[in-house]
Write a protein that holds these residues in place. Structure first.
Motif, mmCIF file in Angstrom:
data_model
loop_
_atom_site.group_PDB
_atom_site.id
_atom_site.type_symbol
_atom_site.label_atom_id
_atom_site.label_comp_id
_atom_site.label_asym_id
_atom_site.label_seq_id
_atom_site.Cartn_x
_atom_site.Cartn_y
_atom_site.Cartn_z
ATOM 1 N N LEU A 28 37.662 7.061 11.293
ATOM 2 C CA LEU A 28 36.601 6.725 12.248
ATOM 3 C C LEU A 28 36.266 7.935 13.126
ATOM 4 O O LEU A 28 35.096 8.227 13.388
ATOM 5 N N ILE A 29 37.310 8.655 13.553
ATOM 6 C CA ILE A 29 37.077 9.837 14.388
ATOM 7 C C ILE A 29 36.279 10.879 13.595
ATOM 8 O O ILE A 29 35.351 11.516 14.104
ATOM 9 N N GLU A 30 36.634 10.993 12.319
ATOM 10 C CA GLU A 30 35.942 11.931 11.434
ATOM 11 C C GLU A 30 34.455 11.563 11.308
ATOM 12 O O GLU A 30 33.571 12.434 11.332
ATOM 13 N N LEU A 31 34.171 10.254 11.209
ATOM 14 C CA LEU A 31 32.772 9.807 11.134
ATOM 15 C C LEU A 31 32.012 10.242 12.389
ATOM 16 O O LEU A 31 30.905 10.764 12.306
ATOM 17 N N ALA A 32 32.645 10.004 13.536
ATOM 18 C CA ALA A 32 31.993 10.383 14.795
ATOM 19 C C ALA A 32 31.711 11.878 14.804
ATOM 20 O O ALA A 32 30.621 12.318 15.187
ATOM 21 N N ASN A 33 32.699 12.653 14.332
ATOM 22 C CA ASN A 33 32.560 14.107 14.373
ATOM 23 C C ASN A 33 31.480 14.630 13.424
ATOM 24 O O ASN A 33 30.997 15.746 13.587
ATOM 25 N N GLN A 34 31.110 13.799 12.426
ATOM 26 C CA GLN A 34 29.995 14.217 11.573
ATOM 27 C C GLN A 34 28.673 14.162 12.340
ATOM 28 O O GLN A 34 27.722 14.840 11.990
ATOM 29 N N ILE A 35 28.663 13.352 13.407
ATOM 30 C CA ILE A 35 27.448 13.280 14.229
ATOM 31 C C ILE A 35 27.520 14.271 15.376
ATOM 32 O O ILE A 35 26.580 15.014 15.637
ATOM 33 N N THR A 36 28.660 14.270 16.068
ATOM 34 C CA THR A 36 28.826 15.214 17.175
ATOM 35 C C THR A 36 30.294 15.507 17.411
ATOM 36 O O THR A 36 31.140 14.630 17.238
ATOM 37 N N GLU A 37 30.585 16.746 17.811
ATOM 38 C CA GLU A 37 31.962 17.127 18.146
ATOM 39 C C GLU A 37 32.369 16.512 19.482
ATOM 40 O O GLU A 37 33.545 16.409 19.787
ATOM 41 N N THR A 38 31.369 16.140 20.287
ATOM 42 C CA THR A 38 31.669 15.618 21.619
ATOM 43 C C THR A 38 30.995 14.263 21.842
ATOM 44 O O THR A 38 30.049 14.154 22.621
ATOM 45 N N PRO A 39 31.461 13.239 21.137
ATOM 46 C CA PRO A 39 30.859 11.918 21.331
ATOM 47 C C PRO A 39 31.104 11.419 22.756
ATOM 48 O O PRO A 39 32.103 11.799 23.373
ATOM 49 N N GLU A 40 30.195 10.599 23.256
ATOM 50 C CA GLU A 40 30.438 10.009 24.569
ATOM 51 C C GLU A 40 31.708 9.176 24.489
ATOM 52 O O GLU A 40 31.855 8.367 23.566
ATOM 53 N N PRO A 41 32.600 9.346 25.442
ATOM 54 C CA PRO A 41 33.876 8.616 25.390
ATOM 55 C C PRO A 41 33.684 7.101 25.261
ATOM 56 O O PRO A 41 34.435 6.434 24.566
ATOM 57 N N ARG A 42 32.653 6.569 25.906
ATOM 58 C CA ARG A 42 32.436 5.123 25.805
ATOM 59 C C ARG A 42 32.163 4.712 24.360
ATOM 60 O O ARG A 42 32.692 3.725 23.859
ATOM 61 N N GLU A 43 31.319 5.475 23.685
ATOM 62 C CA GLU A 43 30.957 5.132 22.302
ATOM 63 C C GLU A 43 32.113 5.407 21.344
ATOM 64 O O GLU A 43 32.319 4.681 20.373
ATOM 65 N N TYR A 44 32.865 6.461 21.641
ATOM 66 C CA TYR A 44 34.061 6.765 20.852
ATOM 67 C C TYR A 44 34.990 5.543 20.854
ATOM 68 O O TYR A 44 35.488 5.110 19.822
ATOM 69 N N ASP A 45 35.203 4.949 22.028
ATOM 70 C CA ASP A 45 36.103 3.802 22.142
ATOM 71 C C ASP A 45 35.576 2.588 21.385
ATOM 72 O O ASP A 45 36.342 1.863 20.751
ATOM 73 N N VAL A 46 34.258 2.376 21.444
ATOM 74 C CA VAL A 46 33.676 1.246 20.705
ATOM 75 C C VAL A 46 33.963 1.432 19.213
ATOM 76 O O VAL A 46 34.338 0.503 18.503
ATOM 77 N N LEU A 47 33.829 2.675 18.761
ATOM 78 C CA LEU A 47 34.042 2.978 17.346
ATOM 79 C C LEU A 47 35.515 2.841 16.941
ATOM 80 O O LEU A 47 35.851 2.084 16.021
ATOM 81 N N VAL A 48 36.400 3.571 17.615
ATOM 82 C CA VAL A 48 37.783 3.645 17.112
ATOM 83 C C VAL A 48 38.561 2.350 17.323
ATOM 84 O O VAL A 48 39.575 2.125 16.664
ATOM 85 N N SER A 49 38.072 1.489 18.206
ATOM 86 C CA SER A 49 38.780 0.219 18.407
ATOM 87 C C SER A 49 38.527 -0.761 17.266
ATOM 88 O O SER A 49 39.183 -1.794 17.174
ATOM 89 N N THR A 50 37.584 -0.433 16.371
ATOM 90 C CA THR A 50 37.258 -1.403 15.306
ATOM 91 C C THR A 50 38.362 -1.502 14.256
ATOM 92 O O THR A 50 38.509 -2.534 13.611
ATOM 93 N N GLY A 51 39.134 -0.447 14.056
ATOM 94 C CA GLY A 51 40.181 -0.464 13.022
ATOM 95 C C GLY A 51 41.136 -1.628 13.210
ATOM 96 O O GLY A 51 41.512 -2.322 12.252
ATOM 97 N N GLU A 52 41.517 -1.884 14.431
ATOM 98 C CA GLU A 52 42.480 -2.940 14.738
ATOM 99 C C GLU A 52 41.874 -4.335 14.563
ATOM 100 O O GLU A 52 42.591 -5.301 14.342
ATOM 101 N N GLN A 53 40.561 -4.419 14.682
ATOM 102 C CA GLN A 53 39.948 -5.750 14.544
ATOM 103 C C GLN A 53 40.041 -6.233 13.090
ATOM 104 O O GLN A 53 40.079 -7.429 12.814
ATOM 105 N N VAL A 54 40.081 -5.288 12.173
ATOM 106 C CA VAL A 54 40.223 -5.629 10.751
ATOM 107 C C VAL A 54 41.616 -6.194 10.483
ATOM 108 O O VAL A 54 41.784 -7.252 9.861
ATOM 109 N N THR A 55 42.640 -5.510 10.987
ATOM 110 C CA THR A 55 44.008 -5.924 10.640
ATOM 111 C C THR A 55 44.425 -7.225 11.329
ATOM 112 O O THR A 55 45.183 -7.997 10.747
ATOM 113 N N ILE A 56 43.931 -7.486 12.547
ATOM 114 C CA ILE A 56 44.326 -8.762 13.181
ATOM 115 C C ILE A 56 43.796 -9.941 12.374
ATOM 116 O O ILE A 56 44.492 -10.934 12.168
ATOM 117 N N ALA A 57 42.552 -9.809 11.887
ATOM 118 C CA ALA A 57 41.962 -10.916 11.115
ATOM 119 C C ALA A 57 42.702 -11.098 9.789
ATOM 120 O O ALA A 57 43.047 -12.217 9.404
#
Ligand code: ADP
Ligand code: ASP
Ligand code: MG
Length: 408
Positions: A50-79
């Motif tokens: 996920l971090i790699e995906l963000a970095n394909q768009i920008t090296e410095t993603p907004e921290p708020r959007e970074y968190d929205v993105l990287v928190s999704t990994g855990e939503q898959v495994t809980i379900a």
């Protein structure tokens, strides 16, 4: 009957088969009569992807959007884990961090947990359900999604255990406990039956990634019984304990190392009040954490400073240092990213002299040059060239006879 919080890391939930294996382990605890809250990480490699995906768009993603993105990994495994439990006839419900009110401050990408409202989890437990919570994430006062820093699922687990006053917090991972050093680097590293909070805190802060440092802080502060165990083998694991005065402590408990550092040097700056502040203050103002610092003895009324920062901060720190250098009229600026820090940790060091000199001799015998040294009550750290990491750690592990159990 006990209440247990179990946490499964990325490699333990890396495939569907492994998630089914986790379900079986949770069921074993349920069948033993325990209430269980499970915290899971994202599938291994997912957060990096996920971090790699963000970095394909920008090296410095907004921290708020970074968190929205990287928190999704855990939503898959809980379900997925909840489905695996439900399929086996064990009712389970999954929740994101926000849904179980893990309230954090608003420092995106490294937020701190402020409060947890455990009532919703309590209701499920009372109904006989397994509660499955996404690690690594929470929400701030405004409802923004936050994340707790890499390895943060450990901290979620300990914080839930504290809030629920659980009997034990069990961290399941791909090794069967805390070892004298990373067993992937030293093959005869030895599993410790127990380690004190103080030592575990040093090991974690000096680079042993088996537990996130904040999880150890949290467990110490709230008196959480914390254990590290394997997801794949049975065994007692390692219990993190409060120091027992009765117990004879080994001088050295473990060796930690950190590959994430880089060092910077500024040469020929005026030896006068305010110089250290001018150099290091500017780095601190940019929110860059400084680890080790050395100031040389002055010669010709000028002096040199060397300090280390996280490797990710190296380029930014260097840019700032170059600016300071021109303001202070420094002679030269240099830097090195190919360094590592190796540290010996042990509470027994307090009452034993000679640890540092034995360490330096062991490194000298291997022809390893020491670039920086720092000591505190229960640790000695050295900075060496990166290529000597494995050799250095192995030499120290054998010089201090860590493969052999301490004779009490
Ligand atoms: P998880 O994905 O389960 O959170 P981590 O990779 O974060 O797992 O932590 C487990 C890893 O920590 C082990 O695979 C091991 O390589 C590493 N490690 C580093 N130091 C130690 C140590 N002293 N004892 C045990 N494991 C260690
Ligand atoms: N998935 C997150 C990470 O890789 C949190 C964790 O695994 O603890 O850092
Ligand atoms: Mg981890």
């Amino acid at each position: 009957m006990a209440l247990i919080v179990q946490k499964y890391g990325g490699t333990s939930v890396g495939t569907i088969e492994k998630i089914e294996n986790v379900a079986e382990k949770v069921i074993a605890a349920r069948d033993a009569g325990h209430d269980v809250v499970v915290v899971v990480s994202a599938m291994s490699g997912e957060t990096n992807r996920l971090i790699e995906l963000a970095n394909q768009i920008t090296e410095t993603p907004e921290p708020r959007e970074y968190d929205v993105l990287v928190s999704t990994g855990e939503q898959v495994t809980i379900a997925l884990l909840s489905m695996a439990l439900n399929k086996r006839g064990y009712p389970a419900r999954s929740y994101t961090g926000s849904q179980v009110h893990i309230l954090t401050d608003n420092s995106h990408t490294r937020a701190r947990i402020l409060d947890i409202d455990e009532s919703r989890m309590r209701e499920d437990l009372d109904q006989g359900r397994v509660v499955v919570v996404a690690g690594f994430q929470g929400r701030d006062e405004q409802g923004n999604i936050t994340t707790l820093g890499r390895g943060g699922s450990d901290t979620t687990a300990v914080a839930l255990a504290a809030a629920l006053k659980a009997d034990e917090c069990q961290i399941y991972t791909d090794v069967d406990g805390v070892y004298t050093t990373d067993p992937r680097v030293v093959s005869d590293a030895r599993r410790l039956d127990s380690i004190t909070f103080e030592e575990m805190l040093e090991m974690a802060s000096l680079g042993s990634k088996v537990l996130q440092i904040r999880s150890v802080e949290f467990a110490g502060k709230y008196n959480v019984r914390l254990r590290v165990l394997s997801s794949f083998e049975e065994g007692p694991g390692t219990l993190i304990t409060f120091e027992d005065d009765e117990m004879e402590q080994p001088v050295i408990s473990g060796i930690a190392f950190n590959r994430d550092e880089a060092k910077l040097t500024i040469l020929g700056v005026p030896d006068q009040p305010g110089t250290a502040y001018a150099i290091l203050g500017a780095i601190g103002d940019a929110n860059i954490e400084i680890d080790m610092i050395i100031q040389n003895v002055a010669a010709d009324s000028t002096t040199d400073f060397t300090f280390t920062v996280h490797r990710n901060d190296y380029d930014r720190a260097m840019a700032i240092l170059e600016e300071t250098a021109s303001t202070l009229n420094a002679r030269e600026v240099s830097g090195d990213k190919a360094i590592v820090k190796i540290s010996l940790v042990g509470v027994g060091m307090r009452s034993h002299a000679g640890v540092a000199s034995k360490m330096f001799k062991a490194l000298a015998d291997e022809g390893i040059n020491i670039r920086m040294i720092s000591t505190s009550e229960i640790k000695v750290s050295v900075v060496v060239e990166e290529k000597y990491l494995e050799l250095g750690v192995r030499a120290l592990h054998s010089a201090f006879k860590l493969a052999e159990a301490a004779v009490v």
